[in-house]
Motif scaffolding. Structure first.
Motif, PDB file in Angstrom:
ATOM      1  N   LYS A   1      13.526  10.274  35.885  1.00 33.95           N
ATOM      2  CA  LYS A   1      14.955  10.503  35.697  1.00 33.95           C
ATOM      3  C   LYS A   1      15.725  10.281  37.003  1.00 33.95           C
ATOM      4  CE  LYS A   1      14.376  13.393  31.640  1.00 33.95           C
ATOM      5  NZ  LYS A   1      14.204  14.730  31.086  1.00 33.95           N
ATOM      6  N   LYS A   2      15.071  10.650  38.118  1.00 35.98           N
ATOM      7  CA  LYS A   2      15.722  10.441  39.419  1.00 35.98           C
ATOM      8  C   LYS A   2      15.890   8.961  39.717  1.00 35.98           C
ATOM      9  CE  LYS A   2      15.504  11.741  44.289  1.00 35.98           C
ATOM     10  NZ  LYS A   2      14.728  12.374  45.368  1.00 35.98           N
ATOM     11  N   ALA A   3      14.895   8.160  39.271  1.00 37.52           N
ATOM     12  CA  ALA A   3      14.974   6.717  39.508  1.00 37.52           C
ATOM     13  C   ALA A   3      16.196   6.113  38.824  1.00 37.52           C
ATOM     14  CB  ALA A   3      13.700   6.031  39.004  1.00 37.52           C
ATOM     15  N   PHE A   4      16.665   6.787  37.768  1.00 29.29           N
ATOM     16  CA  PHE A   4      17.829   6.287  37.039  1.00 29.29           C
ATOM     17  C   PHE A   4      19.111   7.028  37.395  1.00 29.29           C
ATOM     18  CE2 PHE A   4      14.610   4.601  34.040  1.00 29.29           C
ATOM     19  CZ  PHE A   4      15.102   3.301  33.924  1.00 29.29           C
ATOM     20  N   SER A   5      19.043   7.927  38.359  1.00 30.64           N
ATOM     21  CA  SER A   5      20.239   8.703  38.683  1.00 30.64           C
ATOM     22  C   SER A   5      21.212   7.864  39.499  1.00 30.64           C
ATOM     23  CB  SER A   5      19.848   9.954  39.474  1.00 30.64           C
ATOM     24  OG  SER A   5      19.245   9.608  40.695  1.00 30.64           O
ATOM     25  N   GLY A   6      22.462   8.054  39.221  1.00 34.80           N
ATOM     26  CA  GLY A   6      23.478   7.298  39.939  1.00 34.80           C
ATOM     27  C   GLY A   6      23.530   5.853  39.463  1.00 34.80           C
ATOM     28  N   SER A   7      24.237   5.004  40.194  1.00 36.31           N
ATOM     29  CA  SER A   7      24.330   3.595  39.821  1.00 36.31           C
ATOM     30  C   SER A   7      23.028   2.889  40.187  1.00 36.31           C
ATOM     31  CB  SER A   7      25.500   2.930  40.536  1.00 36.31           C
ATOM     32  OG  SER A   7      25.323   3.029  41.944  1.00 36.31           O
ATOM     33  N   ILE A   8      22.614   1.941  39.357  1.00 41.70           N
ATOM     34  CA  ILE A   8      21.384   1.208  39.627  1.00 41.70           C
ATOM     35  C   ILE A   8      21.708  -0.254  39.924  1.00 41.70           C
ATOM     36  CG2 ILE A   8      19.915   2.713  38.250  1.00 41.70           C
ATOM     37  CD1 ILE A   8      20.014   0.646  36.016  1.00 41.70           C
ATOM     38  N   LYS A   9      20.969  -0.806  40.857  1.00 40.46           N
ATOM     39  CA  LYS A   9      21.096  -2.217  41.217  1.00 40.46           C
ATOM     40  C   LYS A   9      19.787  -2.889  40.842  1.00 40.46           C
ATOM     41  CE  LYS A   9      22.229  -5.226  45.110  1.00 40.46           C
ATOM     42  NZ  LYS A   9      22.473  -5.287  46.575  1.00 40.46           N
ATOM     43  N   LEU A  10      19.843  -3.815  39.918  1.00 39.55           N
ATOM     44  CA  LEU A  10      18.629  -4.405  39.344  1.00 39.55           C
ATOM     45  C   LEU A  10      18.085  -5.508  40.245  1.00 39.55           C
ATOM     46  CD1 LEU A  10      19.830  -4.491  35.623  1.00 39.55           C
ATOM     47  CD2 LEU A  10      18.365  -2.799  36.740  1.00 39.55           C
ATOM     48  N   ASP A  11      17.580  -5.082  41.402  1.00 37.72           N
ATOM     49  CA  ASP A  11      17.011  -6.025  42.356  1.00 37.72           C
ATOM     50  C   ASP A  11      15.536  -5.710  42.553  1.00 37.72           C
ATOM     51  OD1 ASP A  11      17.114  -3.655  43.736  1.00 37.72           O
ATOM     52  OD2 ASP A  11      18.588  -4.320  45.213  1.00 37.72           O
ATOM     53  N   ASP A  12      14.891  -6.448  43.461  1.00 36.55           N
ATOM     54  CA  ASP A  12      13.458  -6.243  43.696  1.00 36.55           C
ATOM     55  C   ASP A  12      13.165  -4.820  44.156  1.00 36.55           C
ATOM     56  OD1 ASP A  12      12.826  -8.794  42.944  1.00 36.55           O
ATOM     57  OD2 ASP A  12      12.750  -9.607  44.976  1.00 36.55           O
ATOM     58  N   GLU A  13      14.074  -4.259  44.917  1.00 30.28           N
ATOM     59  CA  GLU A  13      13.863  -2.895  45.409  1.00 30.28           C
ATOM     60  C   GLU A  13      13.799  -1.900  44.242  1.00 30.28           C
ATOM     61  OE1 GLU A  13      16.023   0.360  48.379  1.00 30.28           O
ATOM     62  OE2 GLU A  13      16.597  -1.770  48.480  1.00 30.28           O
ATOM     63  N   PHE A  14      14.674  -2.101  43.249  1.00 27.89           N
ATOM     64  CA  PHE A  14      14.660  -1.232  42.064  1.00 27.89           C
ATOM     65  C   PHE A  14      13.329  -1.352  41.322  1.00 27.89           C
ATOM     66  CE2 PHE A  14      15.076  -1.025  37.432  1.00 27.89           C
ATOM     67  CZ  PHE A  14      15.478   0.292  37.260  1.00 27.89           C
ATOM     68  N   PHE A  15      12.882  -2.581  41.090  1.00 23.15           N
ATOM     69  CA  PHE A  15      11.645  -2.782  40.334  1.00 23.15           C
ATOM     70  C   PHE A  15      10.425  -2.279  41.105  1.00 23.15           C
ATOM     71  CE2 PHE A  15      14.383  -6.089  38.364  1.00 23.15           C
ATOM     72  CZ  PHE A  15      14.363  -5.589  37.072  1.00 23.15           C
ATOM     73  N   ASP A  16      10.447  -2.441  42.416  1.00 24.55           N
ATOM     74  CA  ASP A  16       9.343  -1.907  43.229  1.00 24.55           C
ATOM     75  C   ASP A  16       9.292  -0.376  43.147  1.00 24.55           C
ATOM     76  OD1 ASP A  16       8.624  -4.434  43.988  1.00 24.55           O
ATOM     77  OD2 ASP A  16       9.559  -4.347  45.979  1.00 24.55           O
ATOM     78  N   ALA A  17      10.490   0.233  43.228  1.00 20.40           N
ATOM     79  CA  ALA A  17      10.552   1.697  43.143  1.00 20.40           C
ATOM     80  C   ALA A  17      10.117   2.181  41.763  1.00 20.40           C
ATOM     81  CB  ALA A  17      11.971   2.176  43.444  1.00 20.40           C
ATOM     82  N   MET A  18      10.496   1.445  40.723  1.00 18.34           N
ATOM     83  CA  MET A  18      10.107   1.813  39.366  1.00 18.34           C
ATOM     84  C   MET A  18       8.594   1.714  39.197  1.00 18.34           C
ATOM     85  SD  MET A  18      10.800   2.867  36.385  1.00 18.34           S
ATOM     86  CE  MET A  18      12.577   2.922  36.682  1.00 18.34           C
ATOM     87  N   GLU A  19       8.022   0.650  39.717  1.00 15.37           N
ATOM     88  CA  GLU A  19       6.565   0.482  39.618  1.00 15.37           C
ATOM     89  C   GLU A  19       5.840   1.598  40.356  1.00 15.37           C
ATOM     90  OE1 GLU A  19       3.295  -2.886  40.908  1.00 15.37           O
ATOM     91  OE2 GLU A  19       5.199  -3.544  40.052  1.00 15.37           O
ATOM     92  N   GLU A  20       6.332   1.954  41.544  1.00 13.43           N
ATOM     93  CA  GLU A  20       5.711   3.034  42.321  1.00 13.43           C
ATOM     94  C   GLU A  20       5.795   4.361  41.561  1.00 13.43           C
ATOM     95  OE1 GLU A  20       6.088   5.293  46.653  1.00 13.43           O
ATOM     96  OE2 GLU A  20       7.469   3.668  46.152  1.00 13.43           O
ATOM     97  N   THR A  21       6.951   4.624  40.949  1.00 10.11           N
ATOM     98  CA  THR A  21       7.117   5.861  40.181  1.00 10.11           C
ATOM     99  C   THR A  21       6.141   5.925  39.019  1.00 10.11           C
ATOM    100  OG1 THR A  21       9.461   5.987  40.752  1.00 10.11           O
ATOM    101  CG2 THR A  21       8.750   7.225  38.823  1.00 10.11           C
ATOM    102  N   LEU A  22       5.963   4.806  38.321  1.00  2.00           N
ATOM    103  CA  LEU A  22       5.046   4.771  37.185  1.00  2.00           C
ATOM    104  C   LEU A  22       3.600   4.948  37.630  1.00  2.00           C
ATOM    105  CD1 LEU A  22       6.629   1.860  35.086  1.00  2.00           C
ATOM    106  CD2 LEU A  22       6.825   4.321  34.684  1.00  2.00           C
ATOM    107  N   ILE A  23       3.257   4.351  38.756  1.00  3.14           N
ATOM    108  CA  ILE A  23       1.887   4.502  39.276  1.00  3.14           C
ATOM    109  C   ILE A  23       1.640   5.954  39.678  1.00  3.14           C
ATOM    110  CG2 ILE A  23       0.314   3.903  41.178  1.00  3.14           C
ATOM    111  CD1 ILE A  23       1.626   1.092  41.138  1.00  3.14           C
ATOM    112  N   LEU A  24       2.592   6.553  40.391  1.00  7.67           N
ATOM    113  CA  LEU A  24       2.448   7.949  40.801  1.00  7.67           C
ATOM    114  C   LEU A  24       2.427   8.883  39.596  1.00  7.67           C
ATOM    115  CD1 LEU A  24       4.828   8.027  43.916  1.00  7.67           C
ATOM    116  CD2 LEU A  24       2.325   8.146  43.924  1.00  7.67           C
ATOM    117  N   GLY A  25       3.024   8.445  38.496  1.00  8.27           N
ATOM    118  CA  GLY A  25       3.008   9.226  37.267  1.00  8.27           C
ATOM    119  C   GLY A  25       1.764   9.017  36.441  1.00  8.27           C
ATOM    120  N   ASP A  26       0.769   8.329  37.024  1.00 13.31           N
ATOM    121  CA  ASP A  26      -0.561   8.155  36.425  1.00 13.31           C
ATOM    122  C   ASP A  26      -0.640   7.139  35.306  1.00 13.31           C
ATOM    123  OD1 ASP A  26      -2.507   9.385  37.915  1.00 13.31           O
ATOM    124  OD2 ASP A  26      -2.104  11.359  37.103  1.00 13.31           O
ATOM    125  N   LEU A  27       0.276   6.186  35.259  1.00  7.14           N
ATOM    126  CA  LEU A  27       0.062   5.074  34.356  1.00  7.14           C
ATOM    127  C   LEU A  27      -1.062   4.178  34.870  1.00  7.14           C
ATOM    128  CD1 LEU A  27       3.040   5.833  33.354  1.00  7.14           C
ATOM    129  CD2 LEU A  27       3.168   3.441  32.679  1.00  7.14           C
TER     130      LEU A  27
END
Length: 286
Positions: A8-34
């Motif tokens: 939910k934090k990854a989506f908080s505030g305005s999002i910019k759909l760039d490589d940094e966003f996708f990298d952060a999303m991937e890291e969040t999913l990995i840390l969440g045990d996907l």
């Protein structure tokens, strides 16, 4: 911070759909045990969907991720096959994952659905396992068949199957050993129990549910792979899945093993088990 909060934090505030966003999303999913493989696939699918459907807003991207995760979770029938009388549900898993507790909760849940339930205390190797199951049988208001500690597990199951047929039982929930001398001994024991069911109720509907502790993360996935190879699985029950758990393990197990999650345990109380619903789960997640 739990997995839900991080997503939910990854989506908080305005999002910019760039490589940094996708990298952060991937890291969040990995840390969440996907896990790396599943997280990478989810983010790759998200990139493609955003580009193909020209998504721009936070809610549009959230909904796209939800649908990707739901798709990964839908790998089979999440309901129990209880189509015969009796039906047999073998509960398997290593010691300490909440197997006996889960049997108690599931028995209570099924009884309140109008089913006549019988517990079978075939874990005769762990000290006081049958005593614990008997306590849960009293709480759940269901019958139990047990013998003394150290008895032959197959003999207990034989007695339970005879009792089930005599009493008109709908569902037999079978507690099994969580640890023997080695993996092969454990799997041989499970095979022996299945043969008894084959002999005593050859036409019965069968389920083999693996109980996993969600907080063990990727170790739980390793356990599930070993049990699937050796014992065969029809479904997973995930225990200890509350707001602090790294809930992405649900997605990893379904996607990598192609075995449906059928129930989740969400607390300590006898009512704290519920059928798994992918849509509801993901909507809580993202």
């Amino acid at each position: 911070m739990g997995f839900f909060d991080k997503l939910k934090k990854a989506f908080s505030g305005s999002i910019k759909l760039d490589d940094e966003f996708f990298d952060a999303m991937e890291e969040t999913l990995i840390l969440g045990d996907l896990g790396v493989t599943v997280a990478t696939e989810a983010v790759d699918q998200l990139r493609i969907t955003i580009k193909k459907e020209h998504l721009q807003t936070e809610e549009e991207v959230k909904e796209a991720l939800r649908q990707i995760l739901v798709g990964m979770l839908r790998v089979g029938d999440t309901t129990l096959d209880l189509s015969t009388k009796p039906s047999v549900v073998m509960m398997i898993g290593v010691n300490g994952v909440g197997k006996t507790t889960t049997i108690g909760k599931l028995g209570y849940h099924l009884r309140h659905e109008g089913k006549k339930v019988l517990f079978c205390a075939s874990d005769t190797f762990r000290a006081a396992a049958a005593d614990q199951l008997e306590i849960w049988s009293e709480r759940a208001g269901v019958d139990i068949v047990r013998q003394t500690e150290g008895s032959d597990p197959g003999a207990v199951l034989f007695d339970a199957m005879q009792a089930a047929k005599a009493r008109g039982t709908d569902v037999v929930l079978v507690d099994t050993a969580g640890r023997l001398h080695n993996k092969q001994n454990l799997m041989n024991e499970l095979s022996k129990l299945r043969k008894i069911v084959d002999r005593e109720a050859p036409d019965s509907a069968r389920e083999t549910l693996l109980i996993l502790d969600a907080t063990t993360g990727q170790n739980g996935l390793i356990q599930a792979k070993l049990f699937k190879e050796s014992a065969g699985l029809t479904g997973i029950v995930l225990t200890k899945l509350d707001g602090t758990a790294k809930g992405g393990i649900v997605v990893a197990i379904a996607k990598e093993l192609q075995v449906p999650v059928k129930y989740i345990g969400v607390g300590e109380g006898i009512e704290d088990i519920k059928p798994f619903d992918a849509e509801d789960y993901v909507r809580d997640l993202v």
